[in-house]
Enzyme design. Structure first.
Site, mmCIF file in Angstrom:
data_model
loop_
_atom_site.group_PDB
_atom_site.id
_atom_site.type_symbol
_atom_site.label_atom_id
_atom_site.label_comp_id
_atom_site.label_asym_id
_atom_site.label_seq_id
_atom_site.Cartn_x
_atom_site.Cartn_y
_atom_site.Cartn_z
ATOM 1 C CE LYS A 90 11.397 20.746 65.411
ATOM 2 N NZ LYS A 90 10.628 20.416 67.151
ATOM 3 C CD GLN A 111 18.212 19.748 70.368
ATOM 4 O OE1 GLN A 111 17.932 19.025 71.127
ATOM 5 N NE2 GLN A 111 17.366 19.249 69.096
ATOM 6 C CE LYS A 114 20.509 16.650 69.936
ATOM 7 N NZ LYS A 114 19.157 15.932 71.004
ATOM 8 C CE LYS A 126 15.889 19.577 74.948
ATOM 9 N NZ LYS A 126 17.114 18.680 73.812
ATOM 10 C CG ASP A 166 14.507 16.165 75.865
ATOM 11 O OD1 ASP A 166 14.723 15.891 75.452
ATOM 12 O OD2 ASP A 166 14.396 15.739 77.121
ATOM 13 C CB SER A 381 11.305 17.477 64.841
ATOM 14 O OG SER A 381 10.692 16.662 65.647
HETATM 15 O O1 2IT Z 1 17.018 15.896 71.982
HETATM 16 C C1 2IT Z 1 16.790 15.681 71.172
HETATM 17 O O2 2IT Z 1 16.696 16.040 70.477
HETATM 18 C C2 2IT Z 1 14.589 16.408 71.269
HETATM 19 N N1 2IT Z 1 14.506 16.295 72.033
HETATM 20 C C3 2IT Z 1 14.463 16.105 70.016
HETATM 21 C C4 2IT Z 1 14.117 17.581 69.373
HETATM 22 C C5 2IT Z 1 12.772 17.692 68.765
HETATM 23 O O3 2IT Z 1 12.616 19.236 68.487
HETATM 24 O O4 2IT Z 1 12.555 16.905 67.549
#
Ligand code: 2IT
Length: 450
Positions: A90, A111, A114, A126, A166, A381
């Site tokens: 994701k 990511q 995160k 990503k 993004d 998301s």
């Molecule tokens: O940097 C990020 O966390 C995003 N661009 C969103 C990624 C998402 O899957 O909503």
């Protein structure tokens, strides 16, 4: 040599010409020393850090499309699928001329942490392209999105990899990408992308989520410091989707955002970016494709400073919401000279490592890391994915309450973890440790499959 140092050297040697990736890895490894040292034999034997710093898969492809003059243009396309130990990949898609494999590795690596921090079952990825949407017609953007998806669709799916937006990829682009995916796939799988419009499965609050979440996190910081947002002035950088959510929630909670920035410079609005007219104008500026923040100063008659960043302004709170490396050591020194207490990263890796260390070394400064602060976007998301798989739609309040609750948990969990390891109120180390632990546990439990 310690395991952590060994891995850093390995990453630098094996990923030449990718300084942002090295930087992101170094920042994380520095935070993980205590956790790794406590389990060094176990982790070494399992090669956990070697695996952690190597993407599971990178897809790199050609994207040919036809411009409005009938000429064929060719861009590079990528998806870096970094880690799927705790859930399907994701993470967002970035369309920007600065995009290359190294930038996407750094973003995919971040990511992973995160997404783990959100407490929800999502892995890290990503993707994107060096395509520059600025100055392109709507039809050109559509044709580019279709060409990009024509390759990407074979690598993604609701249980495989779920991209989102993004930089340079917003609701319009997600719509075009989904249309092409649906056509190629021949099935209605709207859980394959998030950040969709409401009419085909988008979640309420997703557009606001990253900004709102960042301010909810900031609220927890203020609470910890026995302080309040009421009346605080805030320097915000950027003027895109994230900054838009941030200024709205700050205003609602009684704070006063006074700056925005763009590639052309920054604006200072002493009255505050606090009215609906101003919020709406930010959307207009973004949609215009001009990429100039000066338009705000022209419209509302406030100060515009060309070619500078807002970090010399005397405010109470700093929130960089633009892009990576917006604050280097020189800029960090300006912030410290103004005695600012709260440094809240919002964009992905907005601070150079050198500047971050300098800021964290200041005794009276609270530094909050982007991978925790901006997790609200991907968090909602994941809630959008849940709604899509259940074929239901939650109310704005349901989504917002969940966002608020989890952002508070992310802050509190990081703070607690750092305290437990004797690091004090260190939100940077805490976030890295918590994010790492869950993914590492899942990898250990699943054997050497990946
Ligand atoms: O940097 C990020 O966390 C995003 N661009 C969103 C990624 C998402 O899957 O909503």
């Amino acid at each position: 040599m310690s395991y952590v140092d060994e891995i850093y050297e390995r990453v630098v040697a094996q990923n030449p010409g990718e300084p942002e990736f090295h930087q992101a890895v170094k920042e994380v490894l520095d935070s993980l020393r205590l956790v790794i040292d406590a389990n060094e034999d176990k982790y070494r034997k399992a090669g956990i850090l070697e695996r952690f710093t190597e993407p599971e898969r990178i897809v790199s492809f050609r994207v040919p499309w036809v411009d409005d003059n009938g000429k064929v243009q060719v861009n590079k396309g990528y998806r870096v699928q970094f880690n799927s130990a705790i859930g399907p990949y994701k993470g967002g898609l970035r369309f920007h001329p600065s995009v290359n494999q190294g930038i996407l590795k750094f973003l995919g690596f971040e990511q992973t942490f995160k997404d783990s921090l959100t407490t929800l079952p999502i892995g890290g990825a990503k993707g994107g392209s060096d395509f520059d949407p600025n100055g392109k017609s709507d039809r050109e953007v559509m044709r580019f999105c279709q060409a990009f998806m024509t390759e990407l669709y074979r690598h993604i799916g609701p249980d495989v990899d779920v991209p989102a937006g993004d930089l340079g990829v917003g609701g319009r682009e997600i719509g075009y990408l989904f249309g092409q995916y649906r056509k190629l796939r021949g099935a209605y799988e709207n859980g394959v992308l998030t950040g969709k419009a409401r009419s085909f499965g988008g979640s309420l609050i997703r557009p606001e989520a990253t900004g709102f979440g960042a301010v909810y996190y900031l609220e927890s910081v203020m609470k910890h410091e026995h302080d309040t947002l009421e009346g605080k002035t805030v320097a915000v950088a950027g003027f895109g989707n994230v900054a838009w959510g941030v200024v709205q929630k700050l205003s609602e909670l009684g704070a006063k955002p006074v700056t925005l920035s763009g590639p052309d410079g920054y604006i200072y609005d002493p009255d505050g970016i606090t009215t609906k007219e101003k919020f709406d104008f930010m959307l207009e500026m973004r949609a215009s494709g001009r990429n100039k923040v000066q338009d705000y100063a022209d419209k509302f008659g406030c100060k515009f400073v060309a070619g500078d960043k807002p970090w010399g302004e005397k405010v109470d709170i700093i929130m960089p919401c633009a892009t990576q490396n917006d604050v280097d050591l020189t800029q960090a020194k300006r912030i410290v000279a103004n005695n600012i207490k709260y440094y809240i990263e919002v964009a992905n890796m907005p601070t150079t490592n050198e500047a971050l260390r300098f800021l964290m070394d200041q005794k009276n400064m609270v530094v909050a890391p982007s991978k925790a602060v901006n997790a609200g976007g991907v968090l909602v998301s994941a809630l959008e994915m849940s709604q899509n798989s259940e074929r239901i739609s939650w109310t704005a309040k349901e989504v917002d309450d969940k966002l608020h609750q989890i952002m508070t948990e992310i802050h509190d969990g990081s703070a607690e973890c750092a305290e437990k390891y004797g690091l004090g109120y260190n939100l940077v180390a805490g976030a890295n440790m918590v994010g790492f632990q869950k993914v590492a546990d899942a990898m250990m439990a699943q054997g050497i499959a990946w």
